[in-house]
Design an enzyme around this catalytic site. Structure first.
Site, mmCIF file in Angstrom:
data_model
loop_
_atom_site.group_PDB
_atom_site.id
_atom_site.type_symbol
_atom_site.label_atom_id
_atom_site.label_comp_id
_atom_site.label_asym_id
_atom_site.label_seq_id
_atom_site.Cartn_x
_atom_site.Cartn_y
_atom_site.Cartn_z
ATOM 1 N N ASN A 9 0.962 -1.190 0.041
ATOM 2 C CA ASN A 9 -0.069 0.037 0.212
ATOM 3 C C ASN A 9 0.966 1.138 0.060
ATOM 4 O O ASN A 9 1.232 1.561 0.950
ATOM 5 C CB ASN A 9 -0.834 -0.135 1.522
ATOM 6 C CG ASN A 9 -1.701 0.999 1.326
ATOM 7 O OD1 ASN A 9 -1.764 1.977 0.475
ATOM 8 N ND2 ASN A 9 -2.739 1.014 2.351
ATOM 9 N N ARG A 59 -2.399 -1.945 -3.442
ATOM 10 C CA ARG A 59 -3.761 -1.063 -3.148
ATOM 11 C C ARG A 59 -3.711 -0.105 -4.128
ATOM 12 O O ARG A 59 -2.907 0.558 -4.086
ATOM 13 C CB ARG A 59 -3.971 -0.678 -1.823
ATOM 14 C CG ARG A 59 -5.112 0.106 -1.536
ATOM 15 C CD ARG A 59 -4.971 0.982 -0.218
ATOM 16 N NE ARG A 59 -6.259 1.759 -0.255
ATOM 17 C CZ ARG A 59 -6.364 3.038 0.654
ATOM 18 N NH1 ARG A 59 -4.979 3.474 1.130
ATOM 19 N NH2 ARG A 59 -7.312 3.308 0.482
ATOM 20 N N HIS A 148 -12.931 2.836 -0.253
ATOM 21 C CA HIS A 148 -13.173 1.980 1.055
ATOM 22 C C HIS A 148 -13.903 0.686 0.677
ATOM 23 O O HIS A 148 -14.246 -0.083 1.574
ATOM 24 C CB HIS A 148 -13.982 2.661 2.279
ATOM 25 C CG HIS A 148 -13.226 3.604 2.961
ATOM 26 N ND1 HIS A 148 -13.946 4.648 3.939
ATOM 27 C CD2 HIS A 148 -12.049 3.852 3.217
ATOM 28 C CE1 HIS A 148 -13.131 5.503 4.220
ATOM 29 N NE2 HIS A 148 -11.927 5.161 3.992
ATOM 30 N N ARG A 207 -11.923 15.848 7.171
ATOM 31 C CA ARG A 207 -12.836 16.159 6.089
ATOM 32 C C ARG A 207 -14.230 16.613 6.527
ATOM 33 O O ARG A 207 -14.694 16.127 7.255
ATOM 34 C CB ARG A 207 -12.866 15.109 5.039
ATOM 35 C CG ARG A 207 -11.723 14.979 4.248
ATOM 36 C CD ARG A 207 -11.546 13.723 3.311
ATOM 37 N NE ARG A 207 -10.622 12.667 3.929
ATOM 38 C CZ ARG A 207 -10.537 11.338 3.501
ATOM 39 N NH1 ARG A 207 -11.334 11.094 2.582
ATOM 40 N NH2 ARG A 207 -9.659 10.685 4.070
ATOM 41 N N GLU A 347 -8.151 -5.099 5.813
ATOM 42 C CA GLU A 347 -7.908 -4.510 4.473
ATOM 43 C C GLU A 347 -6.773 -5.432 3.715
ATOM 44 O O GLU A 347 -7.012 -5.916 2.708
ATOM 45 C CB GLU A 347 -7.675 -3.175 4.191
ATOM 46 C CG GLU A 347 -9.188 -2.451 4.594
ATOM 47 C CD GLU A 347 -9.015 -0.926 4.642
ATOM 48 O OE1 GLU A 347 -8.568 -0.261 5.833
ATOM 49 O OE2 GLU A 347 -9.531 0.057 3.795
HETATM 50 P P1 ADP Z 1 -7.281 4.969 8.700
HETATM 51 O O1 ADP Z 1 -8.781 5.457 8.181
HETATM 52 O O2 ADP Z 1 -5.995 5.810 8.454
HETATM 53 O O3 ADP Z 1 -6.795 3.431 8.424
HETATM 54 P P2 ADP Z 1 -7.743 4.008 11.463
HETATM 55 O O4 ADP Z 1 -8.988 3.074 10.829
HETATM 56 O O5 ADP Z 1 -6.961 3.257 12.010
HETATM 57 O O6 ADP Z 1 -7.172 5.105 10.333
HETATM 58 O O7 ADP Z 1 -8.791 4.935 12.362
HETATM 59 C C1 ADP Z 1 -7.817 5.971 12.823
HETATM 60 C C2 ADP Z 1 -8.755 6.865 13.943
HETATM 61 O O8 ADP Z 1 -9.347 5.826 14.841
HETATM 62 C C3 ADP Z 1 -8.118 7.568 14.910
HETATM 63 O O9 ADP Z 1 -7.716 9.173 14.177
HETATM 64 C C4 ADP Z 1 -8.841 7.713 16.009
HETATM 65 O O10 ADP Z 1 -9.845 9.085 15.800
HETATM 66 C C5 ADP Z 1 -9.734 6.655 15.998
HETATM 67 N N1 ADP Z 1 -9.432 5.930 17.296
HETATM 68 C C6 ADP Z 1 -8.459 4.816 17.211
HETATM 69 N N2 ADP Z 1 -8.501 4.331 18.618
HETATM 70 C C7 ADP Z 1 -9.560 5.029 19.130
HETATM 71 C C8 ADP Z 1 -10.186 4.711 20.586
HETATM 72 N N3 ADP Z 1 -9.814 3.950 21.373
HETATM 73 N N4 ADP Z 1 -11.170 5.460 20.880
HETATM 74 C C9 ADP Z 1 -11.702 6.235 19.761
HETATM 75 N N5 ADP Z 1 -11.188 6.631 18.667
HETATM 76 C C10 ADP Z 1 -10.295 5.866 18.360
#
Ligand code: ADP
Length: 360
Positions: A9, A59, A148, A207, A347
């Protein structure tokens, strides 16, 4: 899944990789602050045991209308992905670099592109079409592509497996830094909240999600902003960050706990938007079996799950507070009309699975 597959990726300044053997992860990692993708990939490949490598899965964010399935990389695919750069200027160039470097370094190994948009190619025209001047939309390729897809595909299929109902109708809520909802009927995407770009739909980390497009005209004409500035405002300085000052849901929640009103507003707007999509997609599907939360926020924030689905008991949608807080897989009460689940997204595994399917 059988065989060894490397999943890549490539982002604009990072390279994420994961090496699978029969579905088990042998190695994974990320190279960050990458300026030379070829050097970074060389380093990564040198550390891995690629004996018996069957394929490399890449990806690729945008496959346009051309790709509705994972596809073997050839010169034609590369040229189509290059032609789509204007539609995904941040992602497709880096994805392409990854493909070209991997092809050069592993010339004997088949390369497969797995597109974020592919899963949504099953959307009917009524969901994929914007009500614009038809010829203008045709000429510029303007319609709902959705993103997604790899995550929505994996999570909806997993939901069907967990419920013992492979043909289930599911609303999947991918809530990460980017966020999107998808209505899935028997394994096929029927509509999704991202569109021509990954900007619309749900509120995200930075966003805006849905806004009235006339806001852009107003900011340019009355606010004196340039178009690039508005672009940056909507993509980088909006969403949770715009409302509360922080883009990470963990920080929003700790500010809410401390009584911060703007963080509370951000949380409320975020959850209200999700609820609106759940209602709309329930109507689109007609019959609904499950709602599934995934990605960083969806998997880890019980309060978001509870608030997003609060008050929907009359629709058969209910979250059990104990199961939700405990992080169980099924968080709806026993006997609920509609199951509510939390399913971690995978993913990379999905890309590996699709890559193997494409080469076998
Ligand atoms: P990406 O979209 O970059 O793959 P992720 O799916 O890993 O990202 O999501 C990241 C986001 O998840 C972080 O920015 C945060 O907002 C949220 N996050 C991660 N852990 C927690 C948690 N324990 N509680 C609330 N939000 C969380």
């Amino acid at each position: 899944m059988t065989g060894r597959v490397l999943v890549l990726n490539c982002g604009s300044s990072s390279v994420k990789y994961r090496l699978f053997d029969d579905g088990e992860t042998l190695a994974k990692g990320i190279a960050e602050r990458v300026t030379d993708h070829e050097a970074a990939l060389r380093d990564i490949l040198a550390q891995l045991d690629l004996t018996g490598l069957v394929a490399v899965g890449h990806r690729v964010v945008h496959g346009g209308t051309r790709f509705s399935a994972p596809s073997l990389v050839d010169d034609e695919l590369i040229s189509v992905v290059r032609d789509l750069i204007p539609l995904a200027p941040l992602h497709n160039p880096a994805n392409l670099t990854g493909i070209e470097v991997a092809r050069k370094l592993l010339p004997e190994v088949p390369q497969v592109a797995v597109f974020d948009t592919a899963f949504h190619r099953t959307m009917p025209p009524a969901a994929a079409t914007y009500a614009l001047d038809y010829e203008v939309a045709e000429r510029f390729g303007i319609h709902r592509y959705g993103f997604h897809g790899t995550s929505h595909a994996y999570v909806s299929r997993r939901t069907g497996e967990l419920l013992g109902k492979p043909e289930a109708n599911v609303i999947t809520l991918h809530l990460g830094n980017g966020a999107s909802a998808c209505a899935v009927r028997a394994g096929r995407s029927v509509t999704t909240s991202m569109g021509f770009t990954p900007l619309p739909g749900l509120v995200m980390g930075t966003r805006s999600g849905d806004i009235d497009p006339a806001v852009v005209f107003h900011l340019v004409r009355v606010g004196g902003m340039g178009l690039d500035e508005v672009d940056e405002l909507l993509n980088q300085r909006s969403g949770l960050k715009g409302l509360s000052g922080v883009n990470d849901m963990r920080d929003v929640l700790s500010r809410v706990a401390a009584g911060d009103e703007r963080a509370q507003l951000a949380f409320d707007v975020y959850c209200t938007r999700i609820k609106s999509y759940v209602g709309a997609y329930y109507a689109q599907l007609g019959a609904l079996d499950a709602i599934t939360f995934t990605a960083g926020v969806g998997e880890n924030a019980p309060v978001v799950r509870a608030a997003s689905l609060a008050g929907l008991e009359r629709l058969g949608i209910e979250v059990d507070p104990v199961r939700n807080a405990a992080g169980e897989t099924v968080i709806s009460p026993d006997g609920a009309d509609i199951a509510v689940l939390v399913v971690p997204t995978e993913e990379e595994l999905e890309i590996a699975t699709q890559t193997l399917a494409a080469v076998s």
